[in-house]
Design a protein around this motif. Sequence first.
Motif, PDB file in Angstrom:
ATOM      1  N   ASP A 175       0.822  -1.221   0.000  1.00  0.00           N
ATOM      2  CA  ASP A 175       0.000   0.000   0.000  1.00  0.00           C
ATOM      3  C   ASP A 175       0.851   1.264   0.000  1.00  0.00           C
ATOM      4  N   LEU A 176       2.177   1.136  -0.034  1.00  0.00           N
ATOM      5  CA  LEU A 176       3.062   2.288   0.113  1.00  0.00           C
ATOM      6  C   LEU A 176       3.610   2.805  -1.206  1.00  0.00           C
ATOM      7  N   TRP A 177       3.385   2.086  -2.325  1.00  0.00           N
ATOM      8  CA  TRP A 177       4.064   2.409  -3.575  1.00  0.00           C
ATOM      9  C   TRP A 177       3.051   2.493  -4.711  1.00  0.00           C
ATOM     10  N   ASN A 178       3.282   3.405  -5.634  1.00  0.00           N
ATOM     11  CA  ASN A 178       2.477   3.528  -6.840  1.00  0.00           C
ATOM     12  C   ASN A 178       3.287   2.961  -8.004  1.00  0.00           C
ATOM     13  N   PRO A 179       2.995   1.717  -8.436  1.00  0.00           N
ATOM     14  CA  PRO A 179       3.841   1.064  -9.451  1.00  0.00           C
ATOM     15  C   PRO A 179       3.843   1.775 -10.795  1.00  0.00           C
ATOM     16  N   SER A 180       2.713   2.339 -11.193  1.00  0.00           N
ATOM     17  CA  SER A 180       2.656   2.959 -12.517  1.00  0.00           C
ATOM     18  C   SER A 180       3.472   4.245 -12.573  1.00  0.00           C
ATOM     19  N   ARG A 181       3.570   4.950 -11.465  1.00  0.00           N
ATOM     20  CA  ARG A 181       4.328   6.207 -11.427  1.00  0.00           C
ATOM     21  C   ARG A 181       5.732   6.038 -10.868  1.00  0.00           C
ATOM     22  N   GLY A 182       5.980   4.891 -10.216  1.00  0.00           N
ATOM     23  CA  GLY A 182       7.303   4.664  -9.650  1.00  0.00           C
ATOM     24  C   GLY A 182       7.635   5.607  -8.515  1.00  0.00           C
ATOM     25  N   THR A 183       6.648   5.839  -7.646  1.00  0.00           N
ATOM     26  CA  THR A 183       6.865   6.749  -6.526  1.00  0.00           C
ATOM     27  C   THR A 183       5.981   6.333  -5.350  1.00  0.00           C
ATOM     28  N   TRP A 184       6.097   7.057  -4.252  1.00  0.00           N
ATOM     29  CA  TRP A 184       5.335   6.734  -3.051  1.00  0.00           C
ATOM     30  C   TRP A 184       3.842   6.894  -3.306  1.00  0.00           C
ATOM     31  N   SER A 185       3.036   6.080  -2.618  1.00  0.00           N
ATOM     32  CA  SER A 185       1.585   6.191  -2.740  1.00  0.00           C
ATOM     33  C   SER A 185       1.072   7.367  -1.924  1.00  0.00           C
ATOM     34  N   SER A 186      -0.189   7.678  -2.125  1.00  0.00           N
ATOM     35  CA  SER A 186      -0.801   8.782  -1.382  1.00  0.00           C
ATOM     36  C   SER A 186      -0.869   8.493   0.108  1.00  0.00           C
ATOM     37  N   LEU A 187      -0.869   7.214   0.506  1.00  0.00           N
ATOM     38  CA  LEU A 187      -0.934   6.863   1.925  1.00  0.00           C
ATOM     39  C   LEU A 187       0.269   7.410   2.679  1.00  0.00           C
ATOM     40  N   VAL A 188       1.444   7.352   2.068  1.00  0.00           N
ATOM     41  CA  VAL A 188       2.671   7.796   2.741  1.00  0.00           C
ATOM     42  C   VAL A 188       2.570   9.274   3.096  1.00  0.00           C
ATOM     43  N   GLY A 189       2.085  10.084   2.165  1.00  0.00           N
ATOM     44  CA  GLY A 189       1.908  11.506   2.463  1.00  0.00           C
ATOM     45  C   GLY A 189       0.794  11.751   3.458  1.00  0.00           C
ATOM     46  N   ARG A 190      -0.312  11.005   3.313  1.00  0.00           N
ATOM     47  CA  ARG A 190      -1.476  11.188   4.177  1.00  0.00           C
ATOM     48  C   ARG A 190      -1.121  10.917   5.639  1.00  0.00           C
ATOM     49  N   MET A 191      -0.255   9.936   5.889  1.00  0.00           N
ATOM     50  CA  MET A 191       0.107   9.570   7.248  1.00  0.00           C
ATOM     51  C   MET A 191       1.307  10.353   7.779  1.00  0.00           C
ATOM     52  N   GLY A 192       1.892  11.214   6.958  1.00  0.00           N
ATOM     53  CA  GLY A 192       3.038  11.982   7.412  1.00  0.00           C
ATOM     54  C   GLY A 192       4.313  11.175   7.503  1.00  0.00           C
ATOM     55  N   TRP A 193       4.409  10.102   6.700  1.00  0.00           N
ATOM     56  CA  TRP A 193       5.577   9.225   6.762  1.00  0.00           C
ATOM     57  C   TRP A 193       6.642   9.573   5.733  1.00  0.00           C
ATOM     58  N   LEU A 194       6.358  10.482   4.828  1.00  0.00           N
ATOM     59  CA  LEU A 194       7.268  10.727   3.714  1.00  0.00           C
ATOM     60  C   LEU A 194       8.662  11.124   4.202  1.00  0.00           C
ATOM     61  N   GLY A 195       8.719  11.966   5.221  1.00  0.00           N
ATOM     62  CA  GLY A 195      10.009  12.402   5.735  1.00  0.00           C
ATOM     63  C   GLY A 195      10.783  11.319   6.452  1.00  0.00           C
ATOM     64  N   LYS A 196      10.117  10.205   6.760  1.00  0.00           N
ATOM     65  CA  LYS A 196      10.774   9.095   7.434  1.00  0.00           C
ATOM     66  C   LYS A 196      11.324   8.052   6.457  1.00  0.00           C
ATOM     67  N   MET A 197      10.979   8.182   5.170  1.00  0.00           N
ATOM     68  CA  MET A 197      11.378   7.176   4.197  1.00  0.00           C
ATOM     69  C   MET A 197      12.793   7.446   3.685  1.00  0.00           C
ATOM     70  N   ALA A 198      13.613   6.423   3.670  1.00  0.00           N
ATOM     71  CA  ALA A 198      14.980   6.555   3.163  1.00  0.00           C
ATOM     72  C   ALA A 198      14.958   6.777   1.651  1.00  0.00           C
ATOM     73  N   PRO A 199      15.989   7.379   1.081  1.00  0.00           N
ATOM     74  CA  PRO A 199      16.036   7.626  -0.369  1.00  0.00           C
ATOM     75  C   PRO A 199      15.934   6.325  -1.163  1.00  0.00           C
ATOM     76  N   VAL A 200      15.241   6.386  -2.287  1.00  0.00           N
ATOM     77  CA  VAL A 200      15.040   5.199  -3.115  1.00  0.00           C
ATOM     78  C   VAL A 200      16.268   4.962  -3.984  1.00  0.00           C
ATOM     79  N   ARG A 201      16.778   3.719  -3.942  1.00  0.00           N
ATOM     80  CA  ARG A 201      17.913   3.303  -4.761  1.00  0.00           C
ATOM     81  C   ARG A 201      17.542   2.034  -5.518  1.00  0.00           C
ATOM     82  N   ARG A 202      18.257   1.728  -6.585  1.00  0.00           N
ATOM     83  CA  ARG A 202      18.035   0.494  -7.328  1.00  0.00           C
ATOM     84  C   ARG A 202      18.604  -0.699  -6.558  1.00  0.00           C
ATOM     85  N   ALA A 203      18.007  -1.872  -6.775  1.00  0.00           N
ATOM     86  CA  ALA A 203      18.433  -3.072  -6.055  1.00  0.00           C
ATOM     87  C   ALA A 203      19.909  -3.377  -6.275  1.00  0.00           C
ATOM     88  N   GLY A 204      20.408  -3.132  -7.484  1.00  0.00           N
ATOM     89  CA  GLY A 204      21.781  -3.474  -7.813  1.00  0.00           C
ATOM     90  C   GLY A 204      22.791  -2.392  -7.533  1.00  0.00           C
TER      91      GLY A 204
END
Length: 382
Positions: free
Chosen positions: A176-205
Amino acid sequence: MAHVAVIDIGKTNAKLALVDLESLSEIAVRKTPNTVVAGGLYPHYDIDGLWEFILGGLKTFQNEFGIDAISVTTHGVAAALLDADGALAMPVLDYEHDGPESTANDYDAIRPPFAETGTPRLRLGLNLGAQLYWQSQKFPQAFAQVATIVAYPQYWSDRLSGVLASEATSLGCHTDLWNPSRGTWSSLVGRMGWLGKMAPVRRAGECLGPVLPSLATEIGLKSDVPVFCGIHDSNASLYPHLKQRDPPFSVVSTGTWVIVMAVGGSVEQLDPARDCLINVDALGQPVPSARFMGGREFSSLVEADVEDCADADIAAMLDSKIMLLPSVQSGSGPFPDHAASWLGDEAGLSSHQRFAAVSLYLAMMTATCLKLTGAAGPVIVE
């Protein structure tokens, strides 16, 4: 690089493997049960025990073979909640704990729709967003100390490298935390105020950096041994095929969960009520998927010392029409509300005939998942 140490933490067992890159084979393996601790705020994974197992295995591999790099893969639906010092602010919740059910109604009112996240609504803690919501509501004082939220593979990568990161394959597996089509955080992350707690997104490799100097000294590693970001375990099974094949094709990743990932399949026909979802692959692309708890079902139905069956056992099951109907593990899979039952008299089956009957059940469940995802082309079973 010749030898890569892979930390592989599954839901049932944790494994440390040393992979030879030239032969792409495991030249050394260590395993341990992934135990759940009952005490504390709630049932949680034995992080201290796993860390001791990891360090001990890395020391052994380094002494016997040498380690040139470290990577991590883990099961999904787990997050580490870290305080400002980088230590665990709260235990890593076991996703089979029923605690999040107590706030399910409130969570359902705020979670994004399937069309946004590709996440079906699942029971217990099988939606990571539901876990975080329950933890924030049930333990507000402890949750207030949370400075950073990282998915489980990246927690271990951080402990090794000291670099915090998020990564899409773990964020994109029914959280519920990710928007696959846009490749970014879902609206839930912003709604709950968690965006500032999320570490920067990096590729698996991506390489996060070298192993921490203190750990390099403790393990006996060279100071420049790189630590890679890490990946969700089912997507680790998919990744090599993305590099070798053109779609459409499907990969069936087996373990505690059997997960069908249909590259080039149909997102539009996915039914969230039947445990269909959109995974995100290591390249950041949406992948239509379906799943059921096949490994757990198999281990509950088949004697541990029975490892195969003969053609005659399969023929006997087909001739007798003895069949297992879903679902052995209720609440998930393509038939989540259907209680398991047997057609025919299964009481008289030999252990090898039972193995055959259960294997046919797993095959039919897998075929159902392939159909639900619009799979086409070759099917590779990992």
